[in-house]
Design a protein around this motif. Structure first.
Motif, PDB file in Angstrom:
ATOM      1  N   PRO A 151       0.814  -1.231   0.000  1.00  0.00           N
ATOM      2  CA  PRO A 151       0.000   0.000   0.000  1.00  0.00           C
ATOM      3  C   PRO A 151       0.841   1.271   0.000  1.00  0.00           C
ATOM      4  CG  PRO A 151      -0.832  -1.585   1.606  1.00  0.00           C
ATOM      5  CD  PRO A 151       0.499  -2.104   1.141  1.00  0.00           C
ATOM      6  N   SER A 152       2.087   1.183   0.492  1.00  0.00           N
ATOM      7  CA  SER A 152       2.950   2.363   0.523  1.00  0.00           C
ATOM      8  C   SER A 152       3.847   2.454  -0.708  1.00  0.00           C
ATOM      9  CB  SER A 152       3.829   2.334   1.788  1.00  0.00           C
ATOM     10  OG  SER A 152       4.695   1.206   1.773  1.00  0.00           O
ATOM     11  N   GLY A 153       3.722   1.490  -1.627  1.00  0.00           N
ATOM     12  CA  GLY A 153       4.530   1.487  -2.840  1.00  0.00           C
ATOM     13  C   GLY A 153       3.861   2.255  -3.965  1.00  0.00           C
ATOM     14  N   GLU A 197       5.600  -7.517  -8.886  1.00  0.00           N
ATOM     15  CA  GLU A 197       6.934  -7.468  -9.476  1.00  0.00           C
ATOM     16  C   GLU A 197       7.265  -6.056  -9.955  1.00  0.00           C
ATOM     17  OE1 GLU A 197       6.802 -10.408 -12.521  1.00  0.00           O
ATOM     18  OE2 GLU A 197       7.153 -12.091 -11.142  1.00  0.00           O
ATOM     19  N   LYS A 198       6.260  -5.386 -10.530  1.00  0.00           N
ATOM     20  CA  LYS A 198       6.474  -4.018 -11.007  1.00  0.00           C
ATOM     21  C   LYS A 198       6.731  -3.062  -9.845  1.00  0.00           C
ATOM     22  CE  LYS A 198       6.181  -4.429 -15.447  1.00  0.00           C
ATOM     23  NZ  LYS A 198       7.345  -4.094 -16.299  1.00  0.00           N
ATOM     24  N   GLN A 199       6.005  -3.243  -8.740  1.00  0.00           N
ATOM     25  CA  GLN A 199       6.234  -2.397  -7.568  1.00  0.00           C
ATOM     26  C   GLN A 199       7.665  -2.543  -7.047  1.00  0.00           C
ATOM     27  OE1 GLN A 199       3.237  -3.169  -4.525  1.00  0.00           O
ATOM     28  NE2 GLN A 199       2.285  -1.205  -4.992  1.00  0.00           N
ATOM     29  N   HIS A 239      10.255  -0.972  -9.688  1.00  0.00           N
ATOM     30  CA  HIS A 239      10.219   0.484  -9.902  1.00  0.00           C
ATOM     31  C   HIS A 239       9.806   1.198  -8.615  1.00  0.00           C
ATOM     32  CE1 HIS A 239      10.678  -0.247 -14.209  1.00  0.00           C
ATOM     33  NE2 HIS A 239       9.689  -1.114 -14.135  1.00  0.00           N
ATOM     34  N   ARG A 240      10.592   1.016  -7.572  1.00  0.00           N
ATOM     35  CA  ARG A 240      10.249   1.584  -6.261  1.00  0.00           C
ATOM     36  C   ARG A 240      10.185   3.108  -6.276  1.00  0.00           C
ATOM     37  NH1 ARG A 240       7.658  -1.330  -2.982  1.00  0.00           N
ATOM     38  NH2 ARG A 240       8.287   0.098  -1.340  1.00  0.00           N
ATOM     39  N   LEU A 280       3.752   5.402 -10.125  1.00  0.00           N
ATOM     40  CA  LEU A 280       2.753   4.529 -10.739  1.00  0.00           C
ATOM     41  C   LEU A 280       3.436   3.340 -11.406  1.00  0.00           C
ATOM     42  CD1 LEU A 280       0.683   7.272 -12.585  1.00  0.00           C
ATOM     43  CD2 LEU A 280      -0.234   5.853 -10.753  1.00  0.00           C
ATOM     44  N   VAL A 281       2.785   2.183 -11.327  1.00  0.00           N
ATOM     45  CA  VAL A 281       3.223   1.016 -12.096  1.00  0.00           C
ATOM     46  C   VAL A 281       1.984   0.302 -12.618  1.00  0.00           C
ATOM     47  CG1 VAL A 281       5.383   0.634 -10.849  1.00  0.00           C
ATOM     48  CG2 VAL A 281       3.281  -0.443 -10.018  1.00  0.00           C
TER      49      VAL A 281
END
Length: 352
Positions: A81-83, A145-147, A150-151, A155-156
């Motif tokens: 949720p924080s990503g 995986e995207k989160q 791309h930290r 948006l991802v």
């Protein structure tokens, strides 16, 4: 607020739910026993008291049913949720999704790769959903995986072309159900639609000229010159075919919107024409702010045309009017005259 959205809490949350359900079960049974004793052994007992006991029993059973339903419908997820905010850009092909993905990424801080994950054609989409079974694992695994990858992005996500499998493939339906119920974080859908005559023109252009680049970057004069076309023949002599194609796409697009609405999927709908061209004056600031406000990132207020232009990296590759784009403009105009698609003809638009 859902307390069990972490795998590490799964056992504890499962035990808590089990105890809660068991407690309510025994309370419900106790209520049934009390009511039964009153009914059979005390036939002259106060009717009001008996009614009160029945109400308590009904309330307990309703709470039990609600808890069981919540336990079944609330999905667990690896999403942080924080990503970065997970989202999906959903549109037909040749509807400006590439440019839109780019602008959303640039104006929110970082553009991530644009991937048509569920397939770039009907055939590819059918194959994708057939290979992904009957659940939502494909959706959550990909976004997680995207989160992680791309930290630093805000948006991802991916692009989802809503071909026919969206209506009947089990894996697609399971994913939409998860999107409709997941709250922390929400998976949001930006639903992009475009003038369907322009969609047909763009498809025709790229089918006739297979070496045409999907997009040209601003300043790349060689690409722009090579990919700029005038005098395109659009189904010359086959106006019934053109009309039927547009009609089919219109019905399909409406069905997609109805499906998202019916399943309570969180989405915002925007128009290509407003994002990129309003009466030849450039993109509509309010339409873009609507996107960012919905996503919760980027310039949801006070966006300027200068900022928007900086965020747009793709160049226009066709003339500003259908009468210049189409060699058989008069034939198309006559065929659409008096139909529900007559208003699709215009003299100003942004890019194909």
């Amino acid at each position: 607020m859902r307390l069990c959205n972490r795998k590490t809490l799964a056992a504890v949350c499962g035990s808590t739910r089990a105890l809660a359900i068991l407690s309510l079960f025994f309370v419900a049974i106790a209520g049934m026993i009390v009511s039964t004793v009153q009914f059979y052994h005390f036939p002259n007992s106060n009717e009001h008291q008996q009614k009160q006991q029945e109400n308590i029993l009904e309330t307990n059973l309703q709470e039990l049913e609600h808890l069981e339903q919540s336990n079944e419908e609330t999905p667990t997820t690896c999403l942080d949720p924080s990503g970065p905010q997970p989202y999906i850009l959903m549109s037909l092909g040749r509807s400006g999704s590439g440019s839109t993905w780019q602008v959303i990424g640039n104006l929110s801080g970082k553009e991530t790769p644009s991937v048509e994950y569920t397939g770039s054609s009907t055939k590819a989409s059918v194959k994708f959903f057939k290979e992904h079974g009957h659940d939502d694992k494909w959706l959550l695994k990909y976004l997680c995986e995207k989160q992680k990858k791309h930290r630093k992005a805000k948006l991802v996500g991916f692009k989802w072309k809503p071909y026919e499998p969206i209506f009947n493939a089990p894996a697609a339906q399971a994913a939409l159900k998860t999107i409709s119920t997941l709250k922390e974080p929400m998976i949001k859908i930006v639903r992009l639609r475009r003038n369907l005559l322009d969609v047909q023109i763009s498809r025709r252009k790229h089918s006739l000229h297979t070496t045409t680049a999907a997009h040209c970057m601003k300043g790349d004069l060689e690409c722009i010159q090579k990919n700029s076309f005038t005098g395109l023949d659009l189904y010359g002599g086959e106006m019934d075919k053109l009309y039927n194609h547009i009609d089919f796409l219109q019905n399909h697009e409406d069905r997609v919107d109805e499906l998202l609405t019916k399943m309570n999927v969180p989405f915002v709908q925007v128009r290509y024409e407003r994002l990129y061209n309003v009466d030849g004056k450039g993109g509509d600031i309010e339409e873009w702010e609507k996107v960012f406000s919905f996503l919760g990132v980027g310039p949801a207020t006070n966006l300027t045309h200068k900022q928007l232009e900086r965020g747009m990296k793709h160049a226009a590759t066709h003339p500003p009017g259908h009468n210049m784009t189409l060699a058989n403009y008069d034939e198309v105009a006559e065929a659409l005259k008096g139909t529900k698609f007559e208003n699709l003809l215009h003299r100003r638009h942004r890019r194909v």
